[in-house]
Write a protein that holds these residues in place. Structure first.
Motif, PDB file in Angstrom:
ATOM      1  N   GLU A 197       4.950   7.887  14.165  1.00  0.00           N
ATOM      2  CA  GLU A 197       3.787   8.737  14.392  1.00  0.00           C
ATOM      3  C   GLU A 197       3.004   8.557  12.961  1.00  0.00           C
ATOM      4  O   GLU A 197       1.783   8.498  12.914  1.00  0.00           O
ATOM      5  CB  GLU A 197       4.279  10.268  14.445  1.00  0.00           C
ATOM      6  CG  GLU A 197       4.547  10.194  16.177  1.00  0.00           C
ATOM      7  CD  GLU A 197       4.996  11.617  16.544  1.00  0.00           C
ATOM      8  OE1 GLU A 197       5.200  12.644  15.444  1.00  0.00           O
ATOM      9  OE2 GLU A 197       5.399  12.117  17.674  1.00  0.00           O
ATOM     10  N   GLU A 198       3.656   8.753  11.869  1.00  0.00           N
ATOM     11  CA  GLU A 198       3.113   8.572  10.483  1.00  0.00           C
ATOM     12  C   GLU A 198       2.429   7.100  10.531  1.00  0.00           C
ATOM     13  O   GLU A 198       1.187   7.038   9.822  1.00  0.00           O
ATOM     14  CB  GLU A 198       4.257   8.623   9.390  1.00  0.00           C
ATOM     15  CG  GLU A 198       4.710  10.084   9.091  1.00  0.00           C
ATOM     16  CD  GLU A 198       5.876  10.424   8.349  1.00  0.00           C
ATOM     17  OE1 GLU A 198       6.132  11.247   7.945  1.00  0.00           O
ATOM     18  OE2 GLU A 198       6.553   9.243   7.795  1.00  0.00           O
ATOM     19  N   ILE A 199       3.103   6.056  10.650  1.00  0.00           N
ATOM     20  CA  ILE A 199       2.714   5.025  10.791  1.00  0.00           C
ATOM     21  C   ILE A 199       1.271   4.743  11.603  1.00  0.00           C
ATOM     22  O   ILE A 199       0.345   4.395  10.688  1.00  0.00           O
ATOM     23  CB  ILE A 199       3.478   3.715  11.272  1.00  0.00           C
ATOM     24  CG1 ILE A 199       4.765   3.639  10.378  1.00  0.00           C
ATOM     25  CG2 ILE A 199       2.804   2.364  11.392  1.00  0.00           C
ATOM     26  CD1 ILE A 199       5.726   2.870  10.532  1.00  0.00           C
ATOM     27  N   ASP A 200       1.226   5.519  12.731  1.00  0.00           N
ATOM     28  CA  ASP A 200      -0.044   5.555  13.492  1.00  0.00           C
ATOM     29  C   ASP A 200      -0.886   6.275  12.768  1.00  0.00           C
ATOM     30  O   ASP A 200      -2.203   6.026  12.742  1.00  0.00           O
ATOM     31  CB  ASP A 200       0.321   6.004  14.873  1.00  0.00           C
ATOM     32  CG  ASP A 200       1.130   5.141  15.811  1.00  0.00           C
ATOM     33  OD1 ASP A 200       1.240   3.958  15.402  1.00  0.00           O
ATOM     34  OD2 ASP A 200       1.666   5.536  16.709  1.00  0.00           O
ATOM     35  N   PHE A 201      -0.865   7.364  12.188  1.00  0.00           N
ATOM     36  CA  PHE A 201      -1.485   8.326  11.475  1.00  0.00           C
ATOM     37  C   PHE A 201      -2.226   7.325  10.292  1.00  0.00           C
ATOM     38  O   PHE A 201      -3.470   7.422  10.289  1.00  0.00           O
ATOM     39  CB  PHE A 201      -0.860   9.481  10.968  1.00  0.00           C
ATOM     40  CG  PHE A 201      -1.702  10.357  10.181  1.00  0.00           C
ATOM     41  CD1 PHE A 201      -2.757  11.165  10.555  1.00  0.00           C
ATOM     42  CD2 PHE A 201      -1.254  10.400   8.788  1.00  0.00           C
ATOM     43  CE1 PHE A 201      -3.525  11.861   9.892  1.00  0.00           C
ATOM     44  CE2 PHE A 201      -2.442  11.166   8.187  1.00  0.00           C
ATOM     45  CZ  PHE A 201      -3.295  12.064   8.572  1.00  0.00           C
ATOM     46  N   TYR A 202      -1.686   6.894   9.480  1.00  0.00           N
ATOM     47  CA  TYR A 202      -1.927   6.109   8.268  1.00  0.00           C
ATOM     48  C   TYR A 202      -2.737   4.795   8.735  1.00  0.00           C
ATOM     49  O   TYR A 202      -3.650   4.736   8.167  1.00  0.00           O
ATOM     50  CB  TYR A 202      -0.903   5.831   7.233  1.00  0.00           C
ATOM     51  CG  TYR A 202      -0.248   6.869   6.818  1.00  0.00           C
ATOM     52  CD1 TYR A 202      -1.036   7.828   5.894  1.00  0.00           C
ATOM     53  CD2 TYR A 202       1.099   7.358   6.705  1.00  0.00           C
ATOM     54  CE1 TYR A 202      -0.681   8.907   5.510  1.00  0.00           C
ATOM     55  CE2 TYR A 202       1.395   8.451   6.182  1.00  0.00           C
ATOM     56  CZ  TYR A 202       0.853   9.190   5.563  1.00  0.00           C
ATOM     57  OH  TYR A 202       1.347  10.515   4.796  1.00  0.00           O
ATOM     58  N   THR A 203      -2.463   4.232   9.817  1.00  0.00           N
ATOM     59  CA  THR A 203      -3.228   3.326  10.553  1.00  0.00           C
ATOM     60  C   THR A 203      -4.699   3.623  10.710  1.00  0.00           C
ATOM     61  O   THR A 203      -5.620   3.128  10.382  1.00  0.00           O
ATOM     62  CB  THR A 203      -2.515   2.415  11.392  1.00  0.00           C
ATOM     63  OG1 THR A 203      -1.164   1.934  10.838  1.00  0.00           O
ATOM     64  CG2 THR A 203      -3.395   1.270  12.025  1.00  0.00           C
ATOM     65  N   ALA A 204      -4.621   4.666  11.282  1.00  0.00           N
ATOM     66  CA  ALA A 204      -5.953   5.319  12.001  1.00  0.00           C
ATOM     67  C   ALA A 204      -6.859   5.737  10.824  1.00  0.00           C
ATOM     68  O   ALA A 204      -8.034   5.405  10.770  1.00  0.00           O
ATOM     69  CB  ALA A 204      -5.720   6.529  12.910  1.00  0.00           C
TER      70      ALA A 204
ATOM     71  N   ALA B 159      -6.667   4.506   7.690  1.00  0.00           N
ATOM     72  CA  ALA B 159      -7.160   3.001   7.049  1.00  0.00           C
ATOM     73  C   ALA B 159      -8.238   2.376   7.880  1.00  0.00           C
ATOM     74  O   ALA B 159      -9.259   1.785   7.242  1.00  0.00           O
ATOM     75  CB  ALA B 159      -5.866   2.140   7.179  1.00  0.00           C
ATOM     76  N   ASN B 160      -8.173   2.473   9.231  1.00  0.00           N
ATOM     77  CA  ASN B 160      -9.214   2.000  10.015  1.00  0.00           C
ATOM     78  C   ASN B 160     -10.486   2.771   9.705  1.00  0.00           C
ATOM     79  O   ASN B 160     -11.404   2.010   9.846  1.00  0.00           O
ATOM     80  CB  ASN B 160      -8.871   2.034  11.519  1.00  0.00           C
ATOM     81  CG  ASN B 160      -7.751   1.000  11.802  1.00  0.00           C
ATOM     82  OD1 ASN B 160      -7.710  -0.044  11.147  1.00  0.00           O
ATOM     83  ND2 ASN B 160      -7.072   1.301  12.965  1.00  0.00           N
ATOM     84  N   GLN B 161     -10.479   4.187   9.592  1.00  0.00           N
ATOM     85  CA  GLN B 161     -11.611   4.906   9.428  1.00  0.00           C
ATOM     86  C   GLN B 161     -12.184   4.745   8.225  1.00  0.00           C
ATOM     87  O   GLN B 161     -13.211   4.545   8.027  1.00  0.00           O
ATOM     88  CB  GLN B 161     -11.086   6.386   9.499  1.00  0.00           C
ATOM     89  CG  GLN B 161     -10.932   6.859  11.177  1.00  0.00           C
ATOM     90  CD  GLN B 161     -12.039   6.674  11.991  1.00  0.00           C
ATOM     91  OE1 GLN B 161     -13.342   6.859  11.550  1.00  0.00           O
ATOM     92  NE2 GLN B 161     -12.331   6.227  13.157  1.00  0.00           N
ATOM     93  N   ILE B 162     -11.309   4.534   7.077  1.00  0.00           N
ATOM     94  CA  ILE B 162     -11.819   4.018   5.787  1.00  0.00           C
ATOM     95  C   ILE B 162     -12.478   2.845   5.745  1.00  0.00           C
ATOM     96  O   ILE B 162     -13.472   2.539   5.109  1.00  0.00           O
ATOM     97  CB  ILE B 162     -10.563   4.120   4.828  1.00  0.00           C
ATOM     98  CG1 ILE B 162     -10.077   5.451   4.720  1.00  0.00           C
ATOM     99  CG2 ILE B 162     -10.866   3.352   3.307  1.00  0.00           C
ATOM    100  CD1 ILE B 162      -8.771   5.620   3.537  1.00  0.00           C
ATOM    101  N   GLY B 163     -12.080   1.801   6.320  1.00  0.00           N
ATOM    102  CA  GLY B 163     -12.461   0.383   6.660  1.00  0.00           C
ATOM    103  C   GLY B 163     -14.106   0.658   7.269  1.00  0.00           C
ATOM    104  O   GLY B 163     -14.895  -0.020   6.943  1.00  0.00           O
TER     105      GLY B 163
END
Length: 64
Positions: A17-24, A26-30
């Motif tokens: 869940e943390e990986i998914d959260f941080y991935t999301a 990172a995507n938003q930052i991109g």
């Protein structure tokens, strides 16, 4: 033993869940960085067009 398996499973789930959260995030930052880049490019183009339009107006006035 049962508690250990449950603990490991919940830690793994939390980690996923943390990986998914941080991935999301990172995507938003991109997306935000790309939007800022595009905004700056549009602003530069708008400035150039305004300058060209003003130069055209001045040329038309000189020819009139």
């Amino acid at each position: 033993m049962n508690q250990e398996v449950t603990l490991l499973a919940s830690e793994e789930l939390r980690t996923n869940e943390e990986i998914d959260f941080y991935t999301a995030i990172a995507n938003q930052i991109g997306v935000a960085i790309e939007n800022a880049r595009l905004y700056e490019a549009v602003q530069r183009e708008l400035t150039e067009r305004k300058q060209a339009e003003e130069a055209l107006r001045e040329t038309q006035e000189l020819l009139a």
